[in-house]
Design an enzyme around this catalytic site. Sequence first.
Site, PDB file in Angstrom:
ATOM      1  N   ASP A 157       0.802  -1.225   0.000  1.00 45.46           N
ATOM      2  CA  ASP A 157       0.000   0.000   0.000  1.00 45.46           C
ATOM      3  C   ASP A 157       0.833   1.273   0.000  1.00 45.46           C
ATOM      4  O   ASP A 157       0.409   2.292  -0.546  1.00 45.46           O
ATOM      5  CB  ASP A 157      -0.999   0.001   1.151  1.00 45.46           C
ATOM      6  N   ASP A 165       3.237   1.081  13.743  1.00 46.98           N
ATOM      7  CA  ASP A 165       2.622  -0.246  13.812  1.00 46.98           C
ATOM      8  C   ASP A 165       3.443  -1.299  14.542  1.00 46.98           C
ATOM      9  O   ASP A 165       2.874  -2.182  15.162  1.00 46.98           O
ATOM     10  CB  ASP A 165       2.281  -0.794  12.417  1.00 46.98           C
TER      11      ASP A 165
END
Length: 741
Positions: free
Chosen positions: A77, A454
């Site tokens: 992405d 993350d």
Amino acid sequence: MHASVSRSPSRRAVLAGTAAAAALTAVPFAPGRAHAAEDAADTPAYRWRNVVIGGTGFITGVLFHPRVRGLAYARTDIGGAYRWDDRADRWVPLLDHLGWDDWNLLGVEAMAVDPAHPDRLYLACGTYSQAWSTNGAILRSEDRGRTWQRTDLTVKLGANEDGRGTGERLLADPRDSDTLWLGTRHDGLWKSKDRGATWAPVTGFPAAATATGQGVTLLVAAGRTLYAGWGDTDGTAPNLFRTPDGTTWEPVPGQPSGTAARVPVRAAYDRHTRELYVTYADAPGPNGQSTGGVHKLRTANDRWTEVTPVEPGGTTADGGADTFGYGGVAVDAHRPGTAVVSTNNRWAAVDTLYRTTDGGRTWTSLKESAFLDVSETPYLKWGGERPKFGWWIQAVALDPFDSKHLVYGTGATLYGTRDLRHWAPQIRGLEEASVTQLISPPRGRAHLLSGSRDIGVMYHERLTASPARGMATNPVSGSATGLAQAAHRPAYVVRAGWGDHGNGAYSHDGGVTWAPFASQPGIAKEAPGPIATNADGSVLLWSFVHWDGTRHPAHRSADNGTTWTEVPSFPKGATPVADPVDPTLLYAYDTDAGTLLASTDGGRTFTARATGLPAGDAQFKLAAAPGRSGDLWLSTKWNGLHRSTDGGATFTKIDSCWASYTLGFGKAADGAGYPAIYQVGSTEAGTAVHRSDDEARTWTRINDDQHQWGWTGETITGDPRVYGRVYLATNGRGIQYGEPR
């Protein structure tokens, strides 16, 4: 993302049209000579490699070439695309040549191969479709991604938006491989008749594009008929269309309807049984799905059959709601009726893959019998005893030459198996971390500590292997917001980040092990921000910024995080910077006012020093030169680089560069009396990575056109023990480190 850090803002939100009917102009874009060896004059001064972590980001698509054994591609992405090198058993990055101005193209919305011409590869690139982003582009290669030609589009793509795991939205027409089809989110269906060199919108497509919808979610060929999925219906209107001749599009008759079939997510065609398998959900994903299903279409007679393995909406063993959608789908190229589908967004019972060998009459979940070996990437245990089977599973692919070679992408890795039971990350060479913090300690086993979105903080005892301890624990954090080391006590390190079990921690062994602060300010859970420790580690200063940008008062601790007091004079949301020599000195740059503030009492109070400096951008950065008191460097983007040698009382603009985005220091060159300076900035026309060995009087570019990695303005640091080595944070290509050749 991971369930335990769901409060964390995604690494995906870091940088913050009407289709034209005219054909587009092809722009030559060949970053390297594919078929000729570089001569000595062209040899780059630096060798660049990834610091190995292994994956860390969302794998949104995988394609095996149908006619070439061992040839596969993966898209991400925000981190570009990769080609699988079967001999080396690793992924090769294909888009590292994209530079600063082309950062938006590192998000790959879709990819396509040409079955008849194995060397051809097409990528639809564009990370965001918002008004502030640049338009997308089609990159096309005749040599498997070694060199590229580029066509700039007049529409925007959204590789890092909802629906990024659907697809593919790009397709080579099986009747004429010079013809390509592109599905967009907001501008309908497009077509090229010259292998992607020029494009025009398709007229007469049955669905109307909207400015905020998903648009075309998938394109797939079933024999000579093309199918297109549409993501913007309420479950009652048709959302799957087809064309038998490439001219006339029509809704597929008898297609599923209802909430569970609102969005066609992915499709795969079994050429033996002439059946098209389609996965559905009530939302495009990867988040927000609560129901879905799997249906197959017998293309010869338009007969639909529901083959959903398990209906969403049941109850888990602990009484939770088992809500989820369906995502990936792949069919076996040699075994009729054999297919694999994935669940998605199944947080309660954990996502799985279902496999059928009888055309969907019965299914077997592969999760229960799976043995996951993550010894090569230990962080995938997320601080627990064992890894999860997966989440965000929307990319599933079966090797057309090996029926038991199955891969699936997750939000952090790509798992692969050769026997449908033993799984391991098939991730070597693919690094997608979005990095925010870097420290290179002056001593100790590790030459690098990192903080990323993350995946939190990591202790890199080796640069060539994923950290053996995985991500920092006690507590486990998601996105790291702060990481600091005491200059006089390098064994003392502190960190901050998003998490549900504490947002700050300290280490007395250089970051090997951690313990949470005994307490934390109340705002820390909702707005953890950057943290600093003074030179001797006796004072902590913690700044607080909510994910939406709201800034809160900083807090100070003089007892290792046992108690905290507010510091009203510290500019809200600013990044605290410790003087590396004097424990009583700390600094902050007020980016709103353009003012440098300093504390001479260990962070209790701050007063203004230099004023009238560049203002208005929260990404302006202040750095302190190691081993020197009051030697400050201020990077203010296109406003240039400024230096103070009097603790921020005055600043002088450096005239050797006209733009500076981030700056750090490393070991001095032999005979030099000042540390090597590394920066991402502009000394001539373009933005690049530079080193100076003479206190910024002159600069040498140390990256090259093949190694640019899009946006690299977050952080950079040199190694204090190895001259010339530099560590560079990227937004989607992990940590790059360079060394002189």
